[in-house]
Design a protein around this motif. Structure first.
Motif, PDB file in Angstrom:
ATOM      1  N   GLU A 162       0.537  -1.194  -0.051  1.00 53.69           N
ATOM      2  CA  GLU A 162       0.029  -0.089   0.107  1.00 53.69           C
ATOM      3  C   GLU A 162       0.954   1.068  -0.216  1.00 53.69           C
ATOM      4  O   GLU A 162       0.654   2.488  -0.658  1.00 53.69           O
ATOM      5  CB  GLU A 162      -0.767   0.050   1.272  1.00 53.69           C
ATOM      6  CG  GLU A 162      -2.079  -0.946   1.004  1.00 53.69           C
ATOM      7  CD  GLU A 162      -3.227  -0.816  -0.092  1.00 53.69           C
ATOM      8  OE1 GLU A 162      -3.370   0.508   0.044  1.00 53.69           O
ATOM      9  OE2 GLU A 162      -3.163  -1.539  -1.036  1.00 53.69           O
ATOM     10  N   SER A 163       1.979   1.194   0.892  1.00 50.17           N
ATOM     11  CA  SER A 163       2.755   2.603   0.974  1.00 50.17           C
ATOM     12  C   SER A 163       3.433   2.694  -0.425  1.00 50.17           C
ATOM     13  O   SER A 163       3.867   3.830  -1.026  1.00 50.17           O
ATOM     14  CB  SER A 163       3.669   2.524   2.053  1.00 50.17           C
ATOM     15  OG  SER A 163       4.653   1.200   1.883  1.00 50.17           O
ATOM     16  N   GLU A 164       3.807   1.586  -0.969  1.00 48.41           N
ATOM     17  CA  GLU A 164       4.406   1.860  -2.298  1.00 48.41           C
ATOM     18  C   GLU A 164       3.507   2.372  -3.310  1.00 48.41           C
ATOM     19  O   GLU A 164       3.833   3.243  -4.172  1.00 48.41           O
ATOM     20  CB  GLU A 164       5.013   0.421  -2.806  1.00 48.41           C
ATOM     21  CG  GLU A 164       5.743   0.600  -4.277  1.00 48.41           C
ATOM     22  CD  GLU A 164       6.294  -1.035  -4.592  1.00 48.41           C
ATOM     23  OE1 GLU A 164       7.494  -1.112  -5.221  1.00 48.41           O
ATOM     24  OE2 GLU A 164       5.584  -2.007  -4.336  1.00 48.41           O
ATOM     25  N   ARG A 165       2.303   2.012  -3.216  1.00 53.78           N
ATOM     26  CA  ARG A 165       1.350   2.465  -4.080  1.00 53.78           C
ATOM     27  C   ARG A 165       1.036   3.806  -3.996  1.00 53.78           C
ATOM     28  O   ARG A 165       0.560   4.410  -4.918  1.00 53.78           O
ATOM     29  CB  ARG A 165       0.008   1.396  -4.121  1.00 53.78           C
ATOM     30  CG  ARG A 165      -1.006   1.831  -5.221  1.00 53.78           C
ATOM     31  CD  ARG A 165      -2.296   0.995  -5.233  1.00 53.78           C
ATOM     32  NE  ARG A 165      -3.129   1.453  -6.295  1.00 53.78           N
ATOM     33  CZ  ARG A 165      -4.233   0.755  -6.456  1.00 53.78           C
ATOM     34  NH1 ARG A 165      -4.476  -0.426  -5.733  1.00 53.78           N
ATOM     35  NH2 ARG A 165      -5.053   1.205  -7.541  1.00 53.78           N
ATOM     36  N   TRP A 166       0.708   4.235  -2.824  1.00 58.61           N
ATOM     37  CA  TRP A 166       0.014   5.572  -2.581  1.00 58.61           C
ATOM     38  C   TRP A 166       1.084   6.466  -1.906  1.00 58.61           C
ATOM     39  O   TRP A 166       0.769   7.824  -1.662  1.00 58.61           O
ATOM     40  CB  TRP A 166      -1.165   5.377  -1.526  1.00 58.61           C
ATOM     41  CG  TRP A 166      -2.080   4.427  -2.069  1.00 58.61           C
ATOM     42  CD1 TRP A 166      -2.499   3.211  -1.718  1.00 58.61           C
ATOM     43  CD2 TRP A 166      -3.122   4.625  -3.192  1.00 58.61           C
ATOM     44  NE1 TRP A 166      -3.455   2.561  -2.576  1.00 58.61           N
ATOM     45  CE2 TRP A 166      -3.720   3.444  -3.398  1.00 58.61           C
ATOM     46  CE3 TRP A 166      -3.164   5.918  -3.883  1.00 58.61           C
ATOM     47  CZ2 TRP A 166      -4.918   3.676  -4.366  1.00 58.61           C
ATOM     48  CZ3 TRP A 166      -4.433   5.816  -4.917  1.00 58.61           C
ATOM     49  CH2 TRP A 166      -5.070   4.740  -5.190  1.00 58.61           C
ATOM     50  N   ARG A 167       2.397   6.033  -1.425  1.00 61.45           N
ATOM     51  CA  ARG A 167       3.412   7.090  -0.860  1.00 61.45           C
ATOM     52  C   ARG A 167       4.637   6.931  -1.647  1.00 61.45           C
ATOM     53  O   ARG A 167       4.644   6.380  -2.805  1.00 61.45           O
ATOM     54  CB  ARG A 167       3.591   6.346   0.550  1.00 61.45           C
ATOM     55  CG  ARG A 167       2.227   6.593   1.377  1.00 61.45           C
ATOM     56  CD  ARG A 167       2.372   6.094   2.808  1.00 61.45           C
ATOM     57  NE  ARG A 167       1.366   5.854   3.575  1.00 61.45           N
ATOM     58  CZ  ARG A 167       0.821   6.866   4.490  1.00 61.45           C
ATOM     59  NH1 ARG A 167       1.404   8.134   4.517  1.00 61.45           N
ATOM     60  NH2 ARG A 167      -0.091   6.722   5.145  1.00 61.45           N
ATOM     61  N   ASP A 168       5.517   7.419  -1.049  1.00 62.21           N
ATOM     62  CA  ASP A 168       6.748   7.570  -1.672  1.00 62.21           C
ATOM     63  C   ASP A 168       7.610   6.521  -1.484  1.00 62.21           C
ATOM     64  O   ASP A 168       8.668   6.623  -0.743  1.00 62.21           O
ATOM     65  CB  ASP A 168       7.693   9.011  -1.378  1.00 62.21           C
ATOM     66  CG  ASP A 168       6.697  10.338  -1.684  1.00 62.21           C
ATOM     67  OD1 ASP A 168       6.106  10.205  -3.013  1.00 62.21           O
ATOM     68  OD2 ASP A 168       6.830  11.230  -1.129  1.00 62.21           O
ATOM     69  N   GLY A 169       7.371   5.395  -1.822  1.00 63.93           N
ATOM     70  CA  GLY A 169       8.166   4.249  -1.756  1.00 63.93           C
ATOM     71  C   GLY A 169       7.516   3.425  -0.778  1.00 63.93           C
ATOM     72  O   GLY A 169       6.818   3.739   0.037  1.00 63.93           O
ATOM     73  N   MET A 170       8.227   2.004  -0.630  1.00 66.22           N
ATOM     74  CA  MET A 170       7.807   1.200   0.342  1.00 66.22           C
ATOM     75  C   MET A 170       8.126   1.612   1.762  1.00 66.22           C
ATOM     76  O   MET A 170       9.207   1.977   1.963  1.00 66.22           O
ATOM     77  CB  MET A 170       8.416  -0.145  -0.002  1.00 66.22           C
ATOM     78  CG  MET A 170       7.801  -0.824  -1.094  1.00 66.22           C
ATOM     79  SD  MET A 170       8.626  -2.471  -1.589  1.00 66.22           S
ATOM     80  CE  MET A 170       7.479  -3.559  -0.807  1.00 66.22           C
TER      81      MET A 170
END
Length: 200
Positions: A162-170
């Motif tokens: 989720e963080s990879e998709r919606w934020r700046d990286g995993m």
């Protein structure tokens, strides 16, 4: 039941609405009438448990008015109101806003019951808190519970995706803020119990 109109069904909640009328409302009951109706319609221990749960989890922002089931249960002699939360979408909300902690005294029914000590509810509230604090709300238990949740979510890879998709990286999930907030909330509850409704 299908044969009952909405108006008929709502009559079962009439006393609950009356017990929750705020100060200034012309239909608000005087203290003596409020106490008598609350004793007739409310399970003291159950509503004190509900009130404690709401404040431990920082839920009153949302759940008090929205995410709560209000049941009218026949106890063999009369109808008694039973409350249960069904969602925690605003759980621990101060973490994500301005971190302003508070006990929610505007939860009218339980707060007014405590103010008037209806059915000795101050002592009941204190007893429930002490019991839960000794068993499931110890500092170590809270930390471990939150840490276990963090470890499980990170191990699943769900937050990484989720963080990879919606934020700046995993990114890995870090629930340290919630652990700190819950610890602070416990202290707040203890001051609330000790300072507002003192019990020897």
């Amino acid at each position: 039941p299908a044969w009952m109109s909405d108006d008929q069904a709502f009559t079962y909640l009439k006393d609950y609405v009356t017990l929750n009328l705020p100060k200034g409302d012309e239909n608000r009951l005087d203290d003596e009438s409020f106490a008598a109706l609350a004793l007739e319609r409310v399970d003291v221990r159950e509503i004190m448990s509900y009130y404690l749960f709401m404040n431990v989890c920082s839920l009153p922002l949302d759940n008090v008015k929205n995410n709560v089931y209000i049941w009218t249960r026949w106890d063999g002699e009369k109808y008694v109101y039973t409350l249960s939360p069904w969602d925690m979408d605003s759980g621990f909300w101060p973490i994500f806003t301005d971190d302003s902690d508070s006990i929610n005294l505007w939860m009218e029914l339980p707060a007014r019951m405590l103010e008037l000590n209806v059915g000795n509810c101050r002592e009941v509230f204190r007893e429930i808190y002490q019991e839960k604090r000794a068993e499931i709300l110890t500092d170590d238990a809270i930390y471990q519970w939150i840490q276990d949740a963090e470890d499980m979510i990170n191990a699943s890879g769900a937050y990484l995706r989720e963080s990879e998709r919606w934020r700046d990286g995993m990114q890995k999930l870090d629930l340290g803020q919630i652990s700190g907030h819950v610890s602070n909330q416990m202290g707040l509850l203890e001051r609330y119990i000790r300072d507002i409704w003192t019990v020897e």
